[in-house]
Design a protein around this motif. Structure first.
Motif, mmCIF file in Angstrom:
data_model
loop_
_atom_site.group_PDB
_atom_site.id
_atom_site.type_symbol
_atom_site.label_atom_id
_atom_site.label_comp_id
_atom_site.label_asym_id
_atom_site.label_seq_id
_atom_site.Cartn_x
_atom_site.Cartn_y
_atom_site.Cartn_z
ATOM 1 N N TYR A 655 1.277 0.003 0.034
ATOM 2 C CA TYR A 655 1.531 -1.415 0.272
ATOM 3 C C TYR A 655 1.407 -1.726 1.762
ATOM 4 O O TYR A 655 1.953 -1.013 2.608
ATOM 5 C CB TYR A 655 2.921 -1.805 -0.219
ATOM 6 C CG TYR A 655 2.992 -1.972 -1.719
ATOM 7 C CD1 TYR A 655 2.873 -3.232 -2.309
ATOM 8 C CD2 TYR A 655 3.165 -0.869 -2.550
ATOM 9 C CE1 TYR A 655 2.926 -3.376 -3.691
ATOM 10 C CE2 TYR A 655 3.222 -1.007 -3.929
ATOM 11 C CZ TYR A 655 3.104 -2.268 -4.489
ATOM 12 O OH TYR A 655 3.159 -2.417 -5.850
ATOM 13 N N ASN A 656 0.642 -2.769 2.069
ATOM 14 C CA ASN A 656 0.576 -3.308 3.419
ATOM 15 C C ASN A 656 1.049 -4.763 3.332
ATOM 16 O O ASN A 656 0.241 -5.681 3.152
ATOM 17 C CB ASN A 656 -0.857 -3.244 3.963
ATOM 18 C CG ASN A 656 -1.257 -1.836 4.330
ATOM 19 O OD1 ASN A 656 -0.679 -1.228 5.213
ATOM 20 N ND2 ASN A 656 -2.254 -1.299 3.637
ATOM 21 N N LEU A 657 2.334 -4.960 3.431
ATOM 22 C CA LEU A 657 2.887 -6.304 3.285
ATOM 23 C C LEU A 657 2.371 -7.201 4.411
ATOM 24 O O LEU A 657 2.188 -6.741 5.549
ATOM 25 C CB LEU A 657 4.413 -6.253 3.327
ATOM 26 C CG LEU A 657 5.087 -5.449 2.213
ATOM 27 C CD1 LEU A 657 6.599 -5.499 2.366
ATOM 28 C CD2 LEU A 657 4.684 -5.965 0.835
ATOM 29 N N PRO A 658 2.110 -8.470 4.122
ATOM 30 C CA PRO A 658 1.650 -9.386 5.176
ATOM 31 C C PRO A 658 2.589 -9.328 6.377
ATOM 32 O O PRO A 658 3.811 -9.455 6.233
ATOM 33 C CB PRO A 658 1.700 -10.755 4.484
ATOM 34 C CG PRO A 658 1.524 -10.450 3.032
ATOM 35 C CD PRO A 658 2.211 -9.142 2.804
ATOM 36 N N SER A 659 2.017 -9.114 7.563
ATOM 37 C CA SER A 659 2.839 -8.895 8.762
ATOM 38 C C SER A 659 2.147 -9.450 9.992
ATOM 39 O O SER A 659 0.923 -9.629 10.015
ATOM 40 C CB SER A 659 3.114 -7.396 8.959
ATOM 41 O OG SER A 659 3.820 -6.856 7.864
ATOM 42 N N TRP A 660 2.955 -9.681 11.021
ATOM 43 C CA TRP A 660 2.429 -10.119 12.325
ATOM 44 C C TRP A 660 2.147 -8.863 13.151
ATOM 45 O O TRP A 660 2.895 -8.514 14.075
ATOM 46 C CB TRP A 660 3.449 -11.012 13.023
ATOM 47 C CG TRP A 660 3.567 -12.374 12.392
ATOM 48 C CD1 TRP A 660 2.804 -13.465 12.671
ATOM 49 C CD2 TRP A 660 4.507 -12.801 11.398
ATOM 50 N NE1 TRP A 660 3.198 -14.542 11.907
ATOM 51 C CE2 TRP A 660 4.240 -14.173 11.111
ATOM 52 C CE3 TRP A 660 5.545 -12.172 10.706
ATOM 53 C CZ2 TRP A 660 4.980 -14.898 10.182
ATOM 54 C CZ3 TRP A 660 6.273 -12.892 9.773
ATOM 55 C CH2 TRP A 660 5.992 -14.238 9.519
ATOM 56 N N CYS A 661 1.063 -8.189 12.818
ATOM 57 C CA CYS A 661 0.703 -6.947 13.524
ATOM 58 C C CYS A 661 0.126 -7.228 14.913
ATOM 59 O O CYS A 661 0.275 -6.425 15.831
ATOM 60 C CB CYS A 661 -0.326 -6.153 12.709
ATOM 61 S SG CYS A 661 0.330 -5.483 11.175
ATOM 62 N N ASP A 662 -0.546 -8.362 15.061
ATOM 63 C CA ASP A 662 -1.323 -8.646 16.276
ATOM 64 C C ASP A 662 -0.528 -9.589 17.175
ATOM 65 O O ASP A 662 -0.238 -10.726 16.791
ATOM 66 C CB ASP A 662 -2.659 -9.263 15.881
ATOM 67 C CG ASP A 662 -3.351 -8.432 14.801
ATOM 68 O OD1 ASP A 662 -3.920 -7.393 15.162
ATOM 69 O OD2 ASP A 662 -3.278 -8.811 13.620
ATOM 70 N N ARG A 663 -0.206 -9.126 18.379
ATOM 71 C CA ARG A 663 0.751 -9.855 19.217
ATOM 72 C C ARG A 663 0.299 -9.909 20.674
ATOM 73 O O ARG A 663 -0.504 -9.087 21.137
ATOM 74 C CB ARG A 663 2.122 -9.172 19.150
ATOM 75 C CG ARG A 663 2.614 -8.856 17.748
ATOM 76 C CD ARG A 663 3.076 -10.072 16.990
ATOM 77 N NE ARG A 663 4.461 -10.376 17.299
ATOM 78 C CZ ARG A 663 5.500 -9.906 16.615
ATOM 79 N NH1 ARG A 663 5.307 -9.084 15.580
ATOM 80 N NH2 ARG A 663 6.729 -10.243 16.936
ATOM 81 N N VAL A 664 0.901 -10.855 21.404
ATOM 82 C CA VAL A 664 0.714 -10.969 22.850
ATOM 83 C C VAL A 664 2.096 -11.174 23.469
ATOM 84 O O VAL A 664 2.803 -12.123 23.123
ATOM 85 C CB VAL A 664 -0.201 -12.152 23.229
ATOM 86 C CG1 VAL A 664 -0.300 -12.273 24.749
ATOM 87 C CG2 VAL A 664 -1.587 -11.983 22.620
#
Length: 798
Positions: A655-664
């Motif tokens: 499972y790869n739950l929807p996430s905020w992987c990409d950040r600044v």
């Protein structure tokens, strides 16, 4: 499995395979043996730094083969082992090192040439199981026959009418006979492909003569533009004969370089002659009109504000098409005050002809319109300012996990900060940033190709030819920094570095790349990282971050004792940080429902990165703009309507739950000006399972040098610390020191010894005395943010 492959050892033991690789004693040596535990599977054994690494090769239901390489590397499937082996001759495929030297079976060992200078053996080209039909042929003959028939069939389905007949015959003849000769040479360990070279020379025979005829004219044109001869252009090395297989490609490369150079120089001359300034038009930003409301005596009236950046005028108009007789020039606009209570309200302070100050209040359509208006006025002030150096610049930060796929044709929305979240108004589309910092992960393109794409996009958007400050790549992780041409002489001390955090911290499929530089008197650092994936690997990501802090070498070398978060006035950290939403996998549908309803707060409360930051474990003292956009991972490709949160693997469903992987995120010294103007993600770039993320910042910068008289009237400036105490969680009785580092100090490094005092169990208190005085030198000193560096760095010791 075919028995003629030199690297195929069949049913040998693991220990025997390790013995054979140890005797080979070269990094990149490899062999394949049958798996001892799984029927129909194989083991790929690779030697690297005196260690043997073993990777399973497993068949799926369709009997396609795949390598269980490093986590995060896309799984590739192959019909046959030769096809698989050839693919892994390429670097960055997830192995500890790419395949280079096949270790032959023991019965073939005596046939290996004695010379160590021979090139490594390569496997034959792609063969499939269906190709091996003729049982009367030997395996190698079967493969050659299949290869020849495949390419001849493809040729039959092509339209060759525009091709000269002699070229058609030459290509057919190569596929009919010569390709088999080349395959035999490769199998014997000599991958020089003489048949292919002969075909290339035949086809390019007239091209050679054309290049010889064309180059002198282009060189003369280039000299006229450049006023000097670029050495080496158009001339191939004396040792390279016309019969050399490298001859055609070398001359084509030289011709291409010459054409690029001519195009750049001609553009530069023409731009300058017709009013371009440093590669962009002087009339670049068109006038923009804003509809606003103004309160007068309790009555709200409609007005129009017209901003003409190029003329440097702000018009106040009662109707959109009305007269433009009432205006204020740029130097008469004294102040913009943004209301905190009403986010669409703005107070403009202007100076009249009689030197009176008027304060006018306006209500914009929305906050985004107000911000667009303020950005245009800032651009106007910068353009017409008489100051020799800017005191305010804008920085675009972009991060995108490309998913090993090339970008779509149009990626303008990324650089326009358009999509979801805090986005920019359309009126800001024509305003170029001073710097563009682009970080990519799983980037399949070469540096030159990606750089050309991004520069081309920015040229179309802004009509400016941006200069490349730096580009640095670690495997498929890349960072690129571009700047306006007029800033070229303000940039110095450029450094770049990388850190691997993959398996055993030796693989670069995960890690970070960074770039740092000085802009006049302000230091900037940028880090693009791709951390360990997997919802359950939060602690591993934390360790990745710590390793990057410890080993990434950027900025002033004298500051190496301090981690990079304290070395720069402004440090921006971007990338696929891979922190996930910490929910059980059974909640996947619930998460998707919340996303569709744009109810992000509950999900963000379980965001691993936010929780780890709040606990002080990672990104201490970093800031991140509020997230008001949907999770950027994991989408189905070619759509943004559906999250692909399940993935079938040999070990079960992942499972790869929807996430905020990409950040600044960013960290700046205290009391410096930094305002985030945009933070969000695009909606229309869908080639990857990640959406590109953008952020835009308005950043205050300092001039490089200023006389001490400009600082104060005392003989010496200085920093006075009234009381300095540190609590150390240690039982050590060592004498501790406090160090001040700054270019503006009389001594570059000032050291003070502390006095240890007893404290609660497991810690001591170190006191450095009252009124610690750090004096500036009597020569030119640095202004602004560097004064803080002396204070900030010392406390990092504790």
């Amino acid at each position: 499995m075919p028995s003629y492959q030199p690297w195929c050892h069949g049913n040998i033991t693991r220990s025997r395979a390790e013995d054979l690789l140890s005797k080979a004693a070269r990094d990149g040596s490899f062999l394949i043996r049958d798996s001892e535990s799984i029927q129909g599977a194989y083991a790929l054994c690779v030697l690297y730094q005196n260690c043997v690494y073993t990777y399973r090769i497993l068949p799926n239901e369709d009997k396609k083969l795949s390598v269980q390489a490093s986590e995060g590397v896309p799984i590739r499937f192959f019909s046959m082992l030769p096809e698989l082996v050839e693919a892994y001759y390429s670097p960055n495929m997830g192995l500890v090192t790419h395949l280079q030297y096949p270790v032959p079976r023991e019965e073939d060992g005596e046939e290996e040439p004695e010379s160590n200078n021979l090139p490594p053996q390569l496997p034959p080209r792609n063969f499939t199981a269906n190709d091996l039909k003729d049982t009367d042929l030997k395996p190698s003959e079967q493969a050659c026959k299949s290869l020849s028939e495949t390419y001849l069939t493809r040729l039959q389905h092509m339209d060759l009418s525009s091709m000269p007949e002699e070229h058609q015959i030459a290509i057919q003849e190569y596929f009919r006979t010569s390709i088999c000769s080349d395959a035999e040479q490769v199998q014997s360990g000599y991958p020089t492909l003489p048949g292919l070279k002969k075909l290339t020379m035949t086809i390019c025979k007239s091209l050679n003569s054309e290049i010889t005829r064309i180059l002198p004219a282009l060189e003369a044109f280039h000299r006229a533009l450049d006023q000097q001869l670029s050495p080496g252009i158009g001339h191939f090395p004396k040792q390279m004969s016309a019969d050399s297989g490298q001859f055609v490609s070398f001359r084509l490369e030289q011709l291409t370089k010459l054409l690029y150079s001519i195009e750049d120089k001609a553009k530069s001359s023409i731009f300058e002659s017709v009013g371009f300034d440093a590669g962009h038009r002087k009339s670049l930003i068109p006038p923009v009109t804003f509809e606003v409301k103004q309160d007068s005596l309790g009555i709200s009236t409609k007005m129009f504000l017209k901003v003409d950046v190029e003329s440097g005028k702000l018009y106040f108009k009662k109707s959109k098409d009305g007269p433009e007789d009432k205006y204020f020039v740029h130097n008469k606009i004294l102040q913009l005050v943004k209301s905190q209570e009403k986010h669409a309200k703005l107070i403009i302070a202007v100076e009249t002809e009689k030197e009176k100050i008027l304060r006018k209040e306006f209500l914009f359509e929305n906050t985004k319109k107000r911000e667009g208006f303020c950005q245009l006025l800032q651009q106007m002030k910068n353009k017409h300012s008489e100051k020799p150096e800017p005191d305010m610049i804008t920085v675009f930060i972009g991060t995108w996990n490309m998913g090993n796929a090339g970008p779509p044709h149009n990626i303008n929305s990324w650089f326009h900060c358009k999509g979801q979240g805090k986005t920019q108004d359309d009126t800001a589309d024509h305003i170029p940033h001073d710097f563009y910092v682009i970080g990519t992960q799983e980037d399949p393109l070469g540096e030159r190709e990606w750089s050309d794409i991004v520069k081309g996009v920015l040229r179309n958007i802004t009509n400016i030819s941006f200069k490349q400050v730096a580009i640095h790549t670690l495997w498929n992780i890349r960072i690129m920094v571009l700047a306006k041409p007029e800033h070229e002489n303000r940039i110095s001390h450029v450094f770049s570095d990388s850190v691997k955090t993959g398996i055993a911290n030796t693989l670069g499929n995960k890690g970070a790349v960074g770039v740092s530089f000085m802009f006049n008197g302000t230091s900037f650092g940028f880090v693009n990282s791709h951390l360990t994936s997997g919802s359950e690997k939060k602690l591993r990501r934390n360790q990745n971050y710590i390793n990057i802090l410890r080993f990434l070498n950027l900025g002033d070398k004298k500051l190496n004792p301090f981690d990079i978060t304290h070395r720069f006035t402004h440090l921006f950290w971007l990338g696929d940080l891979n922190y996930r939403v910490d929910f059980p996998s059974t909640e996947a549908e619930y998460i998707v429902t919340k996303i569709k309803q744009q109810q992000y707060q509950e999900l963000l409360s379980r965001d691993q990165l936010s929780m780890e930051r709040n606990d002080g474990k990672v990104f201490l003292h970093f800031d991140e703009e509020e997230i008001t956009f949907a999770p950027t991972y994991r989408f189905e490709r070619d759509t943004r309507e559906k999250y692909a949160y399940t993935k079938a693997k040999a070990t079960g469903t992942k499972y790869n739950l929807p996430s905020w992987c990409d950040r600044v995120l960013r960290k700046s010294y205290p009391l410096v000006h930094v305002v985030c103007q945009a933070y969000g993600c695009t909606n229309d770039i869908m080639t990857s399972d990640h959406s590109p993320v953008f952020a835009s910042f308005e950043v205050g910068v300092a001039s490089q040098f200023v006389s001490k008289q400009d600082l104060n009237s005392t003989p010496n400036g200085g920093i006075q610390i009234m009381n300095c105490v540190a609590i150390l969680f240690t039982k050590s009785k060592t004498k501790f020191l406090i160090e001040f580092h700054s270019s503006c100090l009389e001594k570059t490094v000032k050291t003070l010894e502390g006095e240890n005092m007893e404290h609660i169990e497991g810690s001591i208190k170190v006191w450095f005395g009252n009124q610690v005085q750090v004096e500036f030198g009597r020569t030119l000193i640095l202004k602004g943010s560097n004064l803080w560096q002396a204070i900030i760095l010392c406390f990092d010791l504790f």
